[in-house]
Write a protein that holds these residues in place. Structure first.
Motif, PDB file in Angstrom:
ATOM      1  N   HIS A  49     -61.805  47.414 -11.378  1.00 26.43           N
ATOM      2  CA  HIS A  49     -59.986  46.238 -11.633  1.00 26.43           C
ATOM      3  C   HIS A  49     -60.032  45.745 -10.160  1.00 26.43           C
ATOM      4  CE1 HIS A  49     -57.161  49.059 -10.589  1.00 26.43           C
ATOM      5  NE2 HIS A  49     -57.543  50.353 -11.294  1.00 26.43           N
ATOM      6  N   SER A 621     -51.698  44.318 -14.398  1.00 25.33           N
ATOM      7  CA  SER A 621     -51.702  45.589 -14.870  1.00 25.33           C
ATOM      8  C   SER A 621     -51.936  44.767 -16.168  1.00 25.33           C
ATOM      9  CB  SER A 621     -50.798  46.602 -15.142  1.00 25.33           C
ATOM     10  OG  SER A 621     -49.621  45.996 -16.134  1.00 25.33           O
ATOM     11  N   LYS A 622     -52.912  45.695 -16.976  1.00 24.37           N
ATOM     12  CA  LYS A 622     -53.216  44.828 -18.818  1.00 24.37           C
ATOM     13  C   LYS A 622     -52.154  45.201 -19.338  1.00 24.37           C
ATOM     14  CE  LYS A 622     -58.048  47.004 -19.359  1.00 24.37           C
ATOM     15  NZ  LYS A 622     -58.787  48.278 -19.216  1.00 24.37           N
ATOM     16  N   SER A 623     -51.275  45.560 -19.645  1.00 31.26           N
ATOM     17  CA  SER A 623     -49.614  45.808 -20.087  1.00 31.26           C
ATOM     18  C   SER A 623     -49.136  44.184 -19.808  1.00 31.26           C
ATOM     19  CB  SER A 623     -49.078  47.271 -20.125  1.00 31.26           C
ATOM     20  OG  SER A 623     -48.514  47.134 -19.067  1.00 31.26           O
ATOM     21  N   LYS A 625     -50.113  41.688 -19.192  1.00 36.06           N
ATOM     22  CA  LYS A 625     -51.024  40.430 -18.958  1.00 36.06           C
ATOM     23  C   LYS A 625     -51.489  39.383 -17.615  1.00 36.06           C
ATOM     24  CE  LYS A 625     -50.657  40.525 -24.078  1.00 36.06           C
ATOM     25  NZ  LYS A 625     -50.436  40.274 -25.326  1.00 36.06           N
ATOM     26  N   THR A 627     -53.906  40.347 -15.405  1.00 35.86           N
ATOM     27  CA  THR A 627     -54.418  41.168 -14.507  1.00 35.86           C
ATOM     28  C   THR A 627     -55.592  39.842 -13.936  1.00 35.86           C
ATOM     29  OG1 THR A 627     -56.145  41.364 -15.974  1.00 35.86           O
ATOM     30  CG2 THR A 627     -54.866  42.860 -15.732  1.00 35.86           C
ATOM     31  N   ASP A 629     -60.054  39.915 -14.040  1.00 34.60           N
ATOM     32  CA  ASP A 629     -61.433  40.223 -13.495  1.00 34.60           C
ATOM     33  C   ASP A 629     -62.007  39.910 -12.458  1.00 34.60           C
ATOM     34  OD1 ASP A 629     -63.544  41.738 -14.671  1.00 34.60           O
ATOM     35  OD2 ASP A 629     -64.072  40.593 -16.292  1.00 34.60           O
TER      36      ASP A 629
END
Length: 863
Positions: A49, A621-623, A625, A627, A629
């Motif tokens: 990441h 962070s993924k949680s 939303k 991020t 790539d």
RNA sequence: GCGAAAGUGGCGAAAUUGGUAGACGCACCAGACUUAGGAUCUGGCGCCUGACCGGCGUGGGGGUUCGAGUCCCCCCUUUCGCACCA
């Protein structure tokens, strides 16, 4: 040379060149000064990441700079490969954790290679291989022999999501470090512990040596975590039972004449005993049961009310014989000190609150010097200073003494009479290293009914994790694997059982960077000779989140290795940089929680049309939303642009907001460099050093100043952002000079341009290595620039000939004059006084004083 | 509550020892080139004043100094860490 900059093509080509030349391989060379640059190793989750990209861009830039500056650089990478996600994949999709992990490693290694980081891949390690964890087991056996590892029954933190116990460091604030929304429970278990507390003093004291080299914040957090307090333990006898004593810990023995009660933690063994004997009321029994049922979260809830009950018993103050009631209360912690305190309400906020609530007497015994003080007036708030500007009152023979003097005198008295002693307490506890998981290092111990705990003989290490474990079971996979569990006792040969816990994964990361020094060694974790060349780590780079986790464990581990005779130093990390987080705006809908940016249309949630809170800029962070790539960005801009942006957008220790526009700016700069190199790369025939035009001289000056500046920004300050700004300025100057050459360039002009462009190519190496390499080749060089020399600058050429000097009147700017750099102070004042603006502003005024700061300014003080 | 760090243009940030505040970049504006440009090149860009002149300006208030973003005191705000550790 291609007319246009195609990063993807260049990057692939240069990576292949470096690989073919083994450019980043490091070997011991005693004639060269070494530099160990280390970045925290990643967990192989499957994808890198932006936080990794930033971390490794910083490390790679520094490594490259040091390598070019003549250091023998070691720059390794590896994988923190044991852990929960692999085990969860095994449970959920039936994957084999080892296969799952190695697949992830392969794809992440590919990502790191596509970013062009200069690692010595020959030193790569994965902590889940038997070749690595074998040495975890070896360390555990050595520690066991030295008494640094022990086993005990203890109340431990338990995370229901991890389904395992956790060390105190991993359950800070009552929540699991991996599951921040999950409060930990208490469970009583037999566990392995590493005796960290025997290093507590050293861990704390040597923090002072790290000052200036480690971030202040990390040092403060560790100090706080270790939490040393010096005080005394004092025994109070229970009234009527002279053989029974209550031991309290206090840092303020000087206030003992003000003690008005003794308070025991609900778990205190005397309470348990009294309950067994029926020596307390039902009220106490109920309170005790209720308190012990609360989990850590409930007990630590903010603003929690202090609750307590009188036990019906009394204790005797050994200093004055006073009879004090014994209470039990929720705010007294069982795990700290002795689990019992003396309450001095006049001089402690908690005791005050509690005593006022329950009507216990409040007696002043400390007052500021110069005040007489008495207890005629009620105490309205506790008085808590500990300095030596206070003295004791109403304290018998100690009355009148200063606080520190009374403390040492009273401790001496307690020691003489045998009712107390000086005592240092720590907040830090021994490290609980048992984990009830299967994907981890097996513990190298066998439990024998006759012989007890028997270490596995060193020659039969490693104890290999069976590849055919059944992870989809209610119980413990290792315990359900008969050929793993059932083994003969190494000592007596009788049937015995292998330990079925595994080690905390923080064990793996406590010493991995020693293994990089000697990764193939199969007779020791590493050869002490080899480690003594490369170690300690010169620069460690990673996130702040490990301030009291990994970064404390690894300091402990180094001290253990020192005591095992493997190394001779005590602090493994000379310099530490904690880089800031990579952040991005986040969006949150009250109905649908966190949203992807694409799910927000005109400020509304796409699903329910409710207005969306344009969230804060938060850590990616993924949680949440939010991020981005890295691979996608590399596809669009190339690795060099992404890396450059990471280094340019903010200084390394600060948080950085990812911005597509900002990345485009970085890309634009690289294209700009490419274009000007393209324009000139085949124009250097006949170029010759010689007498310069003023414009050419200015460019040469800028070239040499830029080398000086970039060198200094990296070497002295690690301010990559300002280094990049410097290179941008130089590029702008080359364009400006190019613009003056409408009538063609002289051989000297060509020389000056080549000098600038070659400098630029070399200065870019740490930031955009692929581009730098390609430019270098296009400027006509065959050798690999990343392993060539860092450019030198010529102080004489960097020197300014003329300077713009501000003229101040009473500290306010009134004019700027251009003066020769080497002008005398007097001549400079003369020029200032001849300036029209200065003359106008001085009219009717008298100069009282003139201040000249050579090369900087002139300040005229006038009335 | 305790501890630490930080607060500078529309934005990310510079200012290395007390010495020209805003380098560099983003965004924006204008011009050039162009069939076109979301490419490129050039210029502008703290605020107030139409331009000049000038004034103001580094969270707020005071102080030290010839001179303060920088040092000292008080206050405000934000972020982070710890949070009954006796």
């Amino acid at each position: 040379m291609e007319e246009k900059y195609y990063p993807q093509e260049i990057e692939e080509k240069q990576q292949a060149r470096w690989a073919a030349a083994a450019s980043f391989k490091s070997t011991i060379d005693p004639t060269k000064k070494k530099f160990y640059c280390l970045e925290m190793l990643p967990y192989p989750s499957g994808r890198i990441h932006m936080g990794h990209v930033r971390n490794y861009s910083i490390g790679d830039a520094l490594s490259c700079f040091k390598r070019m500056s003549g250091y023998n650089v070691i720059h390794p990478m590896g994988w923190d490969a044991f852990g929960m996600p692999a085990e969860n994949a095994a449970i959920k999709i039936g994957a084999r954790p080892d296969e799952w992990t190695f697949e992830n490693i392969a794809s992440m290694r590919g990502q790191l290679q596509r970013l062009g980081f200069g690692y010595d891949w020959d030193r790569e390690i994965a902590t889940c291989t038997p070749e690595y964890y074998r040495w975890n087991q070896w360390f555990f056996i050595q520690m066991w022999k030295k008494g640094l590892l022990y086993r005990k029954n203890a109340v431990v933190n338990w995370c229901v999501k991890c389904n395992t116990s956790l060390a105190n460091e991993q359950a800070e604030g009552g929540f699991c470090w991996r599951h921040e929304d999950t409060p930990v429970e208490h469970r009583e278990l037999e566990q392995w512990f590493i005796r960290v507390t025997s290093y507590a003093d050293e861990l704390l004291d040597s923090l002072a040596d790290l000052e200036g080299r480690w971030p202040e914040r990390v040092i403060a957090m560790q100090r706080n975590w270790i939490g040393r307090s010096r005080g005394a333990e004092i025994d109070f006898t229970v009234d009527g039972e002279p053989e029974r004593r209550i031991r309290v810990f206090t840092t303020r023995v000087d206030t003992i004449y003000g003690a008005s009660s003794i308070i025991l933690a609900p778990e205190h063994q005397l309470i348990e005993e009294w309950i067994r004997q029926g020596a307390v009321s039902q009220e106490i029994v109920d309170f005790n049961t209720q308190q012990k049922a609360l989990d850590i979260e409930e007990r630590q809830a903010e603003g929690r009310e202090k609750v307590g009950h009188f036990t019906g018993h009394y204790a005797i103050n050994p200093f004055n014989g006073e009879r004090l009631p014994v209470w039990t209360a929720n705010f007294v912690l069982t795990g700290y000190g002795t689990g019992a305190i003396m309450a001095v309400p006049a001089h402690d906020e908690r005791d005050f609150e509690f005593s006022v609530k329950y009507g216990l007497p409040v007696t002043r015994v400390i007052v500021s010097d110069g005040l007489s003080g008495d207890n005629d007036e009620a105490v309205s708030e506790p008085f808590t200073p500990k300095d030596d500007n206070c003295h004791l009152i109403a304290s018998g023979e100690w009355t009148g003494m200063s606080v520190p003097a009374a403390q040492s005198a009273m401790i001496s008295r307690a020691e003489e009479r045998g009712f107390g002693k000086a005592k240092v307490n720590f907040r830090i506890r021994d490290w609980g290293v048992s984990r009830q998981r299967a994907w981890g290092s097996p513990l190298p111990f066998i439990h024998c009914v006759k012989c007890g705990i028997v270490p596995v003989p060193e020659e039969s290490l490693p104890v290999v994790l069976p590849p055919d474990l059944n992870y989809r079971t209610q119980g413990a996979p290792l315990a359900e694997h008969p050929s793993f569990v059932n083994v003969p006792c190494p000592d007596c040969g009788a049937p015995a059982r292998r330990d079925t816990d595994t080690m905390d994964t923080f064990v793996d990361s406590s010493w991995y960077y020693f293994r990089y020094c000697d990764p193939q060694n199969d007779s020791l974790p590493f050869d002490p000779q080899v480690a003594s060349y490369w170690m300690p780590v010169d620069q460690y780079i990673g996130g702040i989140e490990h301030a009291v986790l990994h970064l404390i464990y690894t300091r402990v581990w180094a001290k253990i290795m020192r005591d095992l005779g493997l190394i001779t130093f005590s602090e493994p990390v000379t310099r530490l940089l904690t880089q800031g987080m990579v952040c991005l705006a986040s969006y949150r809908c009250e109905e649908h929680d966190w949203l992807f940016p694409d799910d927000v249309t005109n400020g509304n949630c796409r699903f329910c049309q409710r207005p969306v809170a344009v969230g804060r800029i938060e850590k990616m962070s993924k949680s949440k939303k939010n991020t981005v790539d890295p691979d996608e960005m590399i596809k669009i801009y190339g690795a060099d642009t992404v890396r450059l942006f990471m280094l340019f957008a903010a200084p390394p220790e600060k948080d950085l907001e990812w911005s597509e526009a900002g990345a485009e700016g970085s890309s634009r700069f690289l294209n700009r460099v490419w274009r000007i190199v393209y324009k000139w790369h085949d124009q250097f025939e006949g170029a010759i050093e010689g007498e310069c035009s003023p414009a050419a001289r200015a460019l040469r000056r800028k070239t040499h100043q830029t080398i000086r500046r970039v060198t200094n920004d990296i070497a002295e300050r690690m301010n990559f952002n300002t280094a990049v700004a410097g290179m941008m300025e130089l590029t702008n100057e080359v364009y400006a000079f190019d613009g003056t050459l409408k009538n063609g360039a002289t051989p000297v002009d060509r020389f000056v341009i080549r000098e600038a462009l070659e400098a630029l190519a070399r200065l870019l190496c740490p930031f955009t290595p692929h581009l730098a390499e390609a430019l270098w080749a296009n400027l006509g060089h065959d050798q690999i620039v990343l392993t060539s020399d860092w450019p030198d600058f010529d102080e004489a050429l960097a020197r300014e000939e003329e300077l713009e000097i501000p003229i101040q009147l009473n500290g306010k700017l009134v004019a700027r004059i251009v003066a020769p750099a080497e002008i005398s102070d007097n001549d400079l004042i003369g020029m200032a006084l001849a300036n029209e603006k200065v003359i106008a502003r001085l009219e009717g005024k008298q100069i009282i004083k003139t201040i000249v700061v050579p090369k900087r300014l002139v300040n005229l003080v006038a009335k």
